[in-house]
Design an enzyme around this catalytic site. Structure first.
Site, short mmCIF file in Angstrom:
data_model
loop_
_atom_site.label_atom_id
_atom_site.label_comp_id
_atom_site.label_asym_id
_atom_site.label_seq_id
_atom_site.Cartn_x
_atom_site.Cartn_y
_atom_site.Cartn_z
N LYS A 17 0.84 -1.22 0.00
CA LYS A 17 0.00 0.00 0.00
C LYS A 17 0.87 1.26 0.00
O LYS A 17 0.64 2.18 -0.77
CB LYS A 17 -0.92 0.05 1.24
CG LYS A 17 -1.82 -1.13 1.42
CD LYS A 17 -2.78 -0.94 2.60
CE LYS A 17 -2.09 -0.83 3.96
NZ LYS A 17 -1.41 -2.04 4.41
N ARG A 92 -9.04 1.28 9.26
CA ARG A 92 -8.60 -0.06 9.62
C ARG A 92 -9.65 -0.80 10.46
O ARG A 92 -9.44 -1.94 10.83
CB ARG A 92 -7.31 0.03 10.44
CG ARG A 92 -6.04 -0.31 9.67
CD ARG A 92 -4.91 -0.13 10.64
NE ARG A 92 -3.69 -0.79 10.33
CZ ARG A 92 -2.65 -0.23 9.70
NH1 ARG A 92 -2.75 0.98 9.22
NH2 ARG A 92 -1.53 -0.90 9.56
N ARG A 131 12.71 -5.63 6.15
CA ARG A 131 12.67 -4.41 5.33
C ARG A 131 13.27 -3.22 6.10
O ARG A 131 13.21 -3.16 7.32
CB ARG A 131 11.26 -4.13 4.79
CG ARG A 131 10.27 -3.58 5.75
CD ARG A 131 8.91 -3.37 5.06
NE ARG A 131 7.93 -2.94 6.04
CZ ARG A 131 6.66 -2.68 5.78
NH1 ARG A 131 6.18 -2.84 4.57
NH2 ARG A 131 5.85 -2.28 6.73
N ARG A 165 11.68 -0.17 11.15
CA ARG A 165 10.56 0.02 12.05
C ARG A 165 10.63 -1.02 13.16
O ARG A 165 10.90 -2.19 12.90
CB ARG A 165 9.24 -0.15 11.28
CG ARG A 165 8.93 1.04 10.41
CD ARG A 165 7.75 0.80 9.50
NE ARG A 165 6.60 0.22 10.16
CZ ARG A 165 5.43 0.05 9.56
NH1 ARG A 165 5.26 0.43 8.30
NH2 ARG A 165 4.41 -0.49 10.20
N ARG A 176 0.29 -8.38 13.78
CA ARG A 176 -0.35 -7.38 12.90
C ARG A 176 -1.29 -8.06 11.91
O ARG A 176 -2.35 -7.52 11.58
CB ARG A 176 0.73 -6.57 12.17
CG ARG A 176 1.42 -5.58 13.10
CD ARG A 176 2.76 -5.12 12.60
NE ARG A 176 2.71 -4.34 11.39
CZ ARG A 176 3.78 -4.06 10.63
NH1 ARG A 176 4.97 -4.50 10.98
NH2 ARG A 176 3.65 -3.34 9.56
P1 AMP Z 1 1.33 1.07 9.06
O1 AMP Z 1 2.48 1.99 8.80
O2 AMP Z 1 0.12 1.41 8.24
O3 AMP Z 1 1.72 -0.38 8.98
O4 AMP Z 1 0.91 1.33 10.59
C1 AMP Z 1 1.79 1.08 11.64
C2 AMP Z 1 1.04 0.97 12.95
O5 AMP Z 1 0.38 2.23 13.24
C3 AMP Z 1 -0.09 -0.05 12.98
O6 AMP Z 1 0.37 -1.37 13.26
C4 AMP Z 1 -0.97 0.51 14.09
O7 AMP Z 1 -0.42 0.26 15.36
C5 AMP Z 1 -0.88 2.00 13.84
N1 AMP Z 1 -1.93 2.46 12.90
C6 AMP Z 1 -1.74 2.97 11.65
N2 AMP Z 1 -2.91 3.29 11.08
C7 AMP Z 1 -3.88 2.98 11.99
C8 AMP Z 1 -5.29 3.03 11.99
N3 AMP Z 1 -5.98 3.49 10.92
N4 AMP Z 1 -5.95 2.61 13.10
C9 AMP Z 1 -5.28 2.16 14.17
N5 AMP Z 1 -3.95 2.05 14.24
C10 AMP Z 1 -3.23 2.45 13.16
#
Ligand code: AMP
Length: 227
Positions: A17, A92, A131, A165, A176
């Site tokens: 994404k 989400r 990564r 990360r 996740r």
């Molecule tokens: P991502 O970079 O999209 O993989 O997001 C990293 C982390 O941020 C996720 O595993 C969640 O802990 C938090 N996070 C990101 N977007 C959301 C969302 N829309 N709702 C809740 N937690 C989020």
């Protein structure tokens, strides 16, 4: 002038994404709204939101709906989102999706497309575990599948500092994924029922995935003028 397009990229962690949102954002001239990146910036800045979010992010859980809905409604209100945006990592949960509908309806706006990117589970784990990104330009790499051409030097900007990360490890990625199946995958049905959903094969090479996305988005990209 950029495209007029409000889009959600939906998919599990590691589906691509973020990679695709960046590419589409550049070619269509509309912003990528990544709640994950916004939250990581808040953690780095040590803000109140960042303090609340850090532990739950590190464990692979979801930050509370109130926090992320607040972040997104502030961001969508910014002038650069007037003609469109690409949501990456939001919504989400069904609650977040309903809040987004309400927010857009209050501005007399609506989503143009929701694109689900499907990738096998084993592939997701492989892609995420290992990564890393260039700290200077954000280019993405992988220990096994996409190394820098010269060791320790970014191919794109020649930067020499890289970041990982804390949640990109084999153990947390499984947590996740569980959260994705429990909380986020119902959104596929939600947007299908609304007649908004398209699905693409996220296993294909990056360039082919971009082409598949562009084919779906072409009706909404009419005002797009190539730089
Ligand atoms: P991502 O970079 O999209 O993989 O997001 C990293 C982390 O941020 C996720 O595993 C969640 O802990 C938090 N996070 C990101 N977007 C959301 C969302 N829309 N709702 C809740 N937690 C989020």
């Amino acid at each position: 002038m950029g495209a007029v397009m409000k889009l959600i990229l939906l998919g599990p962690p590691g589906a691509g994404k973020g990679t695709q949102a960046k590419l589409l954002s550049e070619s269509y001239g509309i912003p990528q709204l990544s709640t994950g990146e916004m939250l990581r910036a808040a953690v780095k800045a040590g803000s109140e939101i960042g303090k609340k979010a850090k532990a739950v992010m590190d464990s692979g859980g979801l930050v509370s709906d109130d926090i992320v809905i607040g972040i997104i409604s502030d961001r969508i209100a910014q002038p650069d989102c007037v003609s469109g945006f690409i949501l990456d990592g939001f919504p989400r949960t069904l609650n977040q999706a309903a809040a987004l509908d309400k927010l857009l309806a209050s501005k007399k706006r609506a989503l143009d497309a929701v694109i689900s990117m499907s990738v096998h589970d084993e592939e997701l784990v492989k892609r995420i575990d290992g990564r890393f990104t260039c700290a200077t330009c954000g280019a993405g790499y992988h220990d096994k599948y996409h190394q820098t051409k010269k060791s320790g030097i970014c191919d794109k900007c020649a930067g020499t500092t890289f970041t990982r990360r804390p949640d990109d490890n084999a153990e947390t990625v499984r947590a996740r994924l569980m959260v994705y199946y429990r909380e986020t995958s119902p959104l596929i049905g939600y947007y299908f029922a609304k007649g908004k959903l398209s699905t693409i094969d996220g296993m294909a090479p990056i360039g082919d995935v971009t082409k598949a996305l562009e084919a779906i988005l072409s009706p909404f990209a009419k005002t797009h003028v190539k730089a």
